[in-house]
Write a protein that holds these residues in place. Structure first.
Motif, PDB file in Angstrom:
ATOM      1  N   SER A  55       0.831  -1.210   0.000  1.00 31.19           N
ATOM      2  CA  SER A  55       0.000   0.000   0.000  1.00 31.19           C
ATOM      3  C   SER A  55       0.866   1.261   0.000  1.00 31.19           C
ATOM      4  O   SER A  55       0.518   2.252  -0.656  1.00 31.19           O
ATOM      5  CB  SER A  55      -0.968   0.001   1.183  1.00 31.19           C
ATOM      6  N   LEU A  58       2.129   1.677  -3.588  1.00 30.37           N
ATOM      7  CA  LEU A  58       1.059   2.186  -4.451  1.00 30.37           C
ATOM      8  C   LEU A  58       0.781   3.659  -4.190  1.00 30.37           C
ATOM      9  O   LEU A  58       0.561   4.427  -5.124  1.00 30.37           O
ATOM     10  CB  LEU A  58      -0.217   1.371  -4.253  1.00 30.37           C
ATOM     11  N   LEU A  59       0.797   4.047  -2.940  1.00 31.84           N
ATOM     12  CA  LEU A  59       0.574   5.439  -2.576  1.00 31.84           C
ATOM     13  C   LEU A  59       1.643   6.330  -3.206  1.00 31.84           C
ATOM     14  O   LEU A  59       1.326   7.360  -3.818  1.00 31.84           O
ATOM     15  CB  LEU A  59       0.581   5.598  -1.054  1.00 31.84           C
ATOM     16  N   ARG A  61       3.636   5.576  -5.801  1.00 30.71           N
ATOM     17  CA  ARG A  61       3.523   5.499  -7.266  1.00 30.71           C
ATOM     18  C   ARG A  61       2.407   6.419  -7.768  1.00 30.71           C
ATOM     19  O   ARG A  61       2.595   7.176  -8.723  1.00 30.71           O
ATOM     20  CB  ARG A  61       3.241   4.064  -7.699  1.00 30.71           C
ATOM     21  N   HIS A  62       1.267   6.375  -7.115  1.00 33.13           N
ATOM     22  CA  HIS A  62       0.150   7.243  -7.513  1.00 33.13           C
ATOM     23  C   HIS A  62       0.535   8.714  -7.375  1.00 33.13           C
ATOM     24  O   HIS A  62       0.242   9.537  -8.242  1.00 33.13           O
ATOM     25  CB  HIS A  62      -1.084   6.930  -6.671  1.00 33.13           C
ATOM     26  N   HIS A  63       1.189   9.049  -6.295  1.00 28.30           N
ATOM     27  CA  HIS A  63       1.620  10.426  -6.066  1.00 28.30           C
ATOM     28  C   HIS A  63       2.570  10.883  -7.179  1.00 28.30           C
ATOM     29  O   HIS A  63       2.423  11.984  -7.709  1.00 28.30           O
ATOM     30  CB  HIS A  63       2.299  10.546  -4.702  1.00 28.30           C
ATOM     31  N   GLU A  65       2.845   9.684 -10.217  1.00 28.98           N
ATOM     32  CA  GLU A  65       2.140   9.750 -11.502  1.00 28.98           C
ATOM     33  C   GLU A  65       1.251  10.985 -11.603  1.00 28.98           C
ATOM     34  O   GLU A  65       1.093  11.543 -12.681  1.00 28.98           O
ATOM     35  CB  GLU A  65       1.298   8.492 -11.704  1.00 28.98           C
ATOM     36  N   THR A  66       0.677  11.417 -10.512  1.00 22.36           N
ATOM     37  CA  THR A  66      -0.234  12.563 -10.550  1.00 22.36           C
ATOM     38  C   THR A  66       0.476  13.892 -10.334  1.00 22.36           C
ATOM     39  O   THR A  66      -0.136  14.935 -10.484  1.00 22.36           O
ATOM     40  CB  THR A  66      -1.364  12.404  -9.514  1.00 22.36           C
ATOM     41  N   HIS A  67       1.747  13.850 -10.000  1.00 22.56           N
ATOM     42  CA  HIS A  67       2.529  15.069  -9.784  1.00 22.56           C
ATOM     43  C   HIS A  67       3.806  15.025 -10.618  1.00 22.56           C
ATOM     44  O   HIS A  67       4.889  15.332 -10.125  1.00 22.56           O
ATOM     45  CB  HIS A  67       2.878  15.234  -8.302  1.00 22.56           C
ATOM     46  N   LYS A  68       3.682  14.648 -11.868  1.00 18.90           N
ATOM     47  CA  LYS A  68       4.850  14.441 -12.740  1.00 18.90           C
ATOM     48  C   LYS A  68       5.756  15.656 -12.868  1.00 18.90           C
ATOM     49  O   LYS A  68       6.952  15.526 -12.932  1.00 18.90           O
ATOM     50  CB  LYS A  68       4.404  13.993 -14.119  1.00 18.90           C
ATOM     51  N   THR A  78       9.049   2.028  -6.380  1.00 19.19           N
ATOM     52  CA  THR A  78       7.823   2.152  -7.159  1.00 19.19           C
ATOM     53  C   THR A  78       7.810   1.203  -8.322  1.00 19.19           C
ATOM     54  O   THR A  78       8.763   0.637  -8.691  1.00 19.19           O
ATOM     55  CB  THR A  78       7.628   3.598  -7.657  1.00 19.19           C
TER      56      THR A  78
END
Length: 78
Positions: A55, A58-59, A61-63, A65-68, A78
């Motif tokens: 988890s 994933l947290l 990785r998501h961060h 991807e959304t803050h490139k 990641t």
């Protein structure tokens, strides 16, 4: 299969990375003394810790991807 000690080491390293390099993300973790379990023997087995490690990955990785366009720290988590 990973040992519990290796999983705990990865959690510690990943959490430190998030705390140091992504303080805005660290605030979403429940990693402070006020939220630690108060039960004498909370159920924390290898599966629970492996799920927690996943988890965290994933947290992060998501961060990322959304803050490139923002600060990116190269890491192997990641």
């Amino acid at each position: 299969m990973k040992s519990l000690q290796k999983i705990l080491m990865e959690i510690t390293q990943l959490t430190a990375n998030i705390e140091t390099n992504y303080p805005e993300l660290y605030s979403y973790l429940d990693e402070n003394p006020m939220t630690l379990p108060v039960k004498e023997d909370p159920h924390m087995d290898k599966k629970v810790m492996e799920d927690y490690l996943q988890s965290l990955k994933l947290l992060l990785r998501h961060h990322l991807e959304t803050h490139k366009g923002k600060k990116r720290q190269s890491n192997s988590y990641t």
